[in-house]
Design a protein around this motif. Structure first.
Motif, PDB file in Angstrom:
ATOM      1  N   LYS A  94       0.762  -1.096  -0.036  1.00 55.49           N
ATOM      2  CA  LYS A  94       0.203  -0.087   0.113  1.00 55.49           C
ATOM      3  C   LYS A  94       0.936   1.450   0.154  1.00 55.49           C
ATOM      4  CE  LYS A  94      -4.034   2.090   2.763  1.00 55.49           C
ATOM      5  NZ  LYS A  94      -4.677   1.815   4.063  1.00 55.49           N
ATOM      6  N   VAL A  95       0.410   2.207  -0.690  1.00 52.43           N
ATOM      7  CA  VAL A  95       1.228   3.590  -1.098  1.00 52.43           C
ATOM      8  C   VAL A  95       0.331   4.382  -0.379  1.00 52.43           C
ATOM      9  CG1 VAL A  95       2.501   5.060  -2.318  1.00 52.43           C
ATOM     10  CG2 VAL A  95       2.657   2.713  -2.784  1.00 52.43           C
ATOM     11  N   GLY A 145       4.532   7.214   2.063  1.00 50.82           N
ATOM     12  CA  GLY A 145       5.218   6.070   2.552  1.00 50.82           C
ATOM     13  C   GLY A 145       4.657   4.786   1.992  1.00 50.82           C
ATOM     14  N   VAL A 146       5.383   3.590   1.990  1.00 48.43           N
ATOM     15  CA  VAL A 146       5.140   2.204   1.755  1.00 48.43           C
ATOM     16  C   VAL A 146       4.850   1.226   2.488  1.00 48.43           C
ATOM     17  CG1 VAL A 146       5.622   0.562  -0.032  1.00 48.43           C
ATOM     18  CG2 VAL A 146       6.502   2.869  -0.344  1.00 48.43           C
ATOM     19  N   VAL A 168       4.525  -0.913  -7.517  1.00 43.92           N
ATOM     20  CA  VAL A 168       4.648   0.133  -6.513  1.00 43.92           C
ATOM     21  C   VAL A 168       6.006   1.119  -6.759  1.00 43.92           C
ATOM     22  CG1 VAL A 168       5.414   0.422  -4.012  1.00 43.92           C
ATOM     23  CG2 VAL A 168       3.762  -1.376  -4.632  1.00 43.92           C
ATOM     24  N   ARG A 169       7.051   0.517  -7.432  1.00 45.63           N
ATOM     25  CA  ARG A 169       8.085   1.269  -7.496  1.00 45.63           C
ATOM     26  C   ARG A 169       7.844   2.480  -8.831  1.00 45.63           C
ATOM     27  NH1 ARG A 169      11.764  -2.300  -8.033  1.00 45.63           N
ATOM     28  NH2 ARG A 169      11.259  -2.623 -10.351  1.00 45.63           N
ATOM     29  N   GLU A 228      16.463   3.869  -8.686  1.00 44.18           N
ATOM     30  CA  GLU A 228      15.631   4.026  -9.699  1.00 44.18           C
ATOM     31  C   GLU A 228      14.718   5.067  -9.189  1.00 44.18           C
ATOM     32  OE1 GLU A 228      15.463  -0.421 -11.394  1.00 44.18           O
ATOM     33  OE2 GLU A 228      13.655   0.453 -10.487  1.00 44.18           O
ATOM     34  N   VAL A 229      14.608   5.402  -7.764  1.00 39.54           N
ATOM     35  CA  VAL A 229      13.847   6.616  -7.345  1.00 39.54           C
ATOM     36  C   VAL A 229      14.747   7.770  -7.075  1.00 39.54           C
ATOM     37  CG1 VAL A 229      11.980   7.278  -5.523  1.00 39.54           C
ATOM     38  CG2 VAL A 229      12.243   5.072  -6.334  1.00 39.54           C
ATOM     39  N   GLU A 230      14.303   8.750  -7.457  1.00 40.44           N
ATOM     40  CA  GLU A 230      14.981   9.984  -7.268  1.00 40.44           C
ATOM     41  C   GLU A 230      15.007  10.396  -5.792  1.00 40.44           C
ATOM     42  OE1 GLU A 230      14.366  13.316  -9.715  1.00 40.44           O
ATOM     43  OE2 GLU A 230      13.927  11.994 -11.412  1.00 40.44           O
ATOM     44  N   ILE A 231      16.204  10.217  -5.130  1.00 41.08           N
ATOM     45  CA  ILE A 231      16.224  10.591  -3.649  1.00 41.08           C
ATOM     46  C   ILE A 231      17.292  11.642  -3.445  1.00 41.08           C
ATOM     47  CG2 ILE A 231      16.917   9.574  -1.302  1.00 41.08           C
ATOM     48  CD1 ILE A 231      15.637   6.826  -2.168  1.00 41.08           C
TER      49      ILE A 231
END
Length: 226
Positions: free
Chosen positions: A12-13, A58-59, A75-76, A106-109
């Motif tokens: 869940k996101v 949040g995941v 989700v990603r 892969e996610v911009e952090i």
């Protein structure tokens, strides 16, 4: 306003836009291991985001899966699309810390705070690991990406150098995270967050880091020699 961006069988996101936003930074978290996991749990650190007036993503996992179920690909994609072009502050502990580092390729952090992350729990990758054996035996590790990635986002990684298993994970993480800082919190074992909480300092030091990006001098620690 809180909305559910994704809810499937395994994940869940949750997304939150504060009524009074004090910063353009988004706090991104992934939940820690739980004795009784489930999608009913609140996202990790959502209350802190609300207090600070930050947008939040949040995941939540249905099980203690180390983010390995096939559904995490969807989700990603949701996470990456929502965070694209934003300043993103990631925060997690143990399984959640592994999660935010694992997603960072892969996610911009922009920057991250990770308490005692794992390099992997796949016994083929970390044969020294003895914990979470039930979870590891049930997973196929389709999303175990750290070992083949270079994590360029700067993380502050907090652990206890005297904890043998965690020290071995950190030794494997360091070459993959060249822009990150690894800080030992002596005497904190596998749960430095609980150690700081028991001293009444967790909220303040995490807030200080979120504001400045620097681990505060008020939290006794040391940077181990390589």
């Amino acid at each position: 306003m809180e909305t559910c961006l994704f809810e499937g069988e395994d994940y869940k996101v949750v997304h939150v836009v504060p009524e009074r936003k004090t910063t353009n930074t988004v706090l991104f978290t992934m939940n820690s291991w739980s004795k009784e996991p489930g999608l009913h749990h609140p996202p990790f650190a959502i209350s802190m985001a609300r207090e600070l007036g930050m947008a939040f993503l949040g995941v939540i996992p249905r099980t203690n899966c180390w983010w390995q179920h096939p559904e995490f690909g969807a989700v990603r994609d949701v996470i990456a699309a929502k965070l694209a072009g934003r300043e993103v502050m990631a925060y997690g502990s143990s399984m959640g810390a592994y999660g935010i580092i694992n997603a960072a390729a892969e996610v911009e952090i922009t920057r991250g705070l990770a308490f005692v992350p794992q390099y992997s729990i796949d016994r083929a990758v970390v044969p020294f690991e003895k914990r979470w054996s039930d979870e590891a035996a049930q997973l196929t590790f389709e999303n175990d990406r750290i070992q083949s990635a270079e994590i360029t986002a700067p993380f502050t990684v907090i652990y206890d150098e005297d904890h043998g298993l965690d020290r071995q994970h950190i030794a494997l993480l360091k070459p993959r995270m060249p822009q990150s800082r690894f800080i030992s919190l002596p005497g904190s074992g596998h749960n430095p967050a609980a150690h700081l909480l028991a001293q009444g300092r967790l909220k303040q030091v995490v807030t200080d880091w979120m504001v400045s990006g620097v681990w505060p001098d008020s939290a006794p620690s040391r940077v181990p020699a390589d």
